[in-house]
Design an enzyme around this catalytic site. Structure first.
Site, short mmCIF file in Angstrom:
data_model
loop_
_atom_site.label_atom_id
_atom_site.label_comp_id
_atom_site.label_asym_id
_atom_site.label_seq_id
_atom_site.Cartn_x
_atom_site.Cartn_y
_atom_site.Cartn_z
N ASP A 164 143.76 65.99 39.59
CA ASP A 164 145.16 66.32 39.87
C ASP A 164 146.04 66.06 38.65
O ASP A 164 145.75 65.18 37.84
CB ASP A 164 145.64 65.49 41.07
N LEU A 201 121.82 66.47 36.39
CA LEU A 201 123.03 66.30 37.20
C LEU A 201 123.24 67.49 38.14
O LEU A 201 123.07 68.64 37.74
CB LEU A 201 124.24 66.17 36.27
N THR A 231 141.80 74.24 50.51
CA THR A 231 142.23 75.26 51.48
C THR A 231 143.76 75.42 51.40
O THR A 231 144.29 76.53 51.44
CB THR A 231 141.82 74.81 52.90
N GLU A 255 134.12 53.75 47.18
CA GLU A 255 135.08 52.93 46.44
C GLU A 255 136.13 53.88 45.88
O GLU A 255 135.79 54.92 45.29
CB GLU A 255 134.38 52.17 45.30
N TRP A 315 145.72 77.68 48.78
CA TRP A 315 145.99 79.12 48.99
C TRP A 315 147.47 79.36 49.23
O TRP A 315 147.96 80.49 49.09
CB TRP A 315 145.18 79.67 50.18
N HIS A 321 146.30 74.02 33.64
CA HIS A 321 144.99 74.28 34.26
C HIS A 321 143.93 74.57 33.18
O HIS A 321 142.81 74.13 33.27
CB HIS A 321 145.07 75.46 35.24
#
Ligand code: IPE
Ligand code: IPE
Ligand code: MG
Length: 254
Positions: A23, A134, A69, A210, A72, A40
């Protein structure tokens, strides 16, 4: 040589699964006098660096919340640009994933993505399917409530069809019906940008994760910041409802 938190990380106590709520891209852009999309774009650099670092440290699963979701509902222009960025990123990053032996997985409602983005993700998942390092899990058009509703519907159908008995439903049954079936629960859940909330991410799976919150905005989240989060995780005692004393005597038994 300069100190790096990496040197203090105990390789024997690595979290198996790290999940991140990435974020702060918009605020980073604003701070730099740029349009949100450039935030972004910068965020993609962080994704690249953190994925490489996680692979290098031998972490088994890294889940990144890329688009919820609820996202959108952002302005159409931002949604469109984000979808384009996803397509570009997959095209650009597939070689690196192959080089680092990373397998791409996704969780979320891929069918809501524009066709081109869905195809790119499916293509990359197929191409990296044989990689054994990974597992990079991208949450796309994902929300925990969407996932839980979907699981409840699936289980109800199986009960109706006689494939599942109500009395047999347990934690494992529910886990197996989530989009994360087969993926262990996250040990460490990180959120950047200073927001202290979960925003509909992995609600079932994070029951005993955690939590680590940092004010750092996602484009500023360096590999060094990632190491700090891992060190913080390693300093904690995970009790899972037991007492400290019980854990100590459990340890002595082994
Ligand atoms: C996170 O950054 C990326 C996505 C949710 C797609 P934001 O776009 O939420 O950035 P802020 O929270 O506005 O700073
Ligand atoms: C959460 O970030 C979703 C992703 C990181 C993809 P948001 O920026 O959408 O979350 P809220 O709206 O601030 O809770
Ligand atoms: Mg945000």
């Amino acid at each position: 040589m300069e100190y790096t938190a990496k040197d203090s990380i105990n390789r024997e106590r690595m979290p198996r699964h790290v999940a991140i709520i990435m974020d702060g891209n918009g605020r980073w852009a604003k701070q730099h006098g740029l349009v949100r999309m450039l935030g972004h774009r910068q965020g993609v650099e962080t994704v690249h660096n953190i994925t490489e670092a996680a692979a290098e440290l031998g972490i088994k699963y890294l889940t990144l919340y890329a688009f919820s979701t609820e996202n959108w509902n952002r302005p159409q222009q931002e949604v469109d640009a984000l979808m384009e960025l996803l397509v570009d990123t997959i095209a650009k990053e597939t070689d690196t994933l192959m080089k680092n032996n990373v397998r791409l997985l996704t969780i979320g409602d891929l069918s809501r993505l524009p066709k081109k983005a869905e195809e790119k993700f499916r293509g990359c998942m197929a191409q990296t399917a044989g990689n054994t390092g990974l597992k990079l899990v991208i949450a796309l058009s994902y929300s925990a409530r969407w996932e839980i509703i979907r699981a409840v519907k699936q289980m109800s159908n199986e009960v109706k069809e006689g494939k599942l008995r109500i009395e047999d439903i347990n934690e494992e049954t529910v886990s197996e019906h989530l989009t994360t079936a087969g993926i262990p629960d996250p040990d460490l859940l990180i959120r950047t940008s200073g927001e202290l909330r979960i925003s509909n991410f992995l609600l079932w799976q994070s029951a005993y994760s955690e939590l680590y919150f940092t004010p750092c905005l996602w484009p500023d989240f360096t590999v060094e910041e990632f190491y700090k989060a891992l060190l913080d995780y390693q300093s904690r005692e995970r009790r899972f409802g037991k007492t400290s004393e019980q854990l100590l005597s459990d340890q002595k038994k082994y």
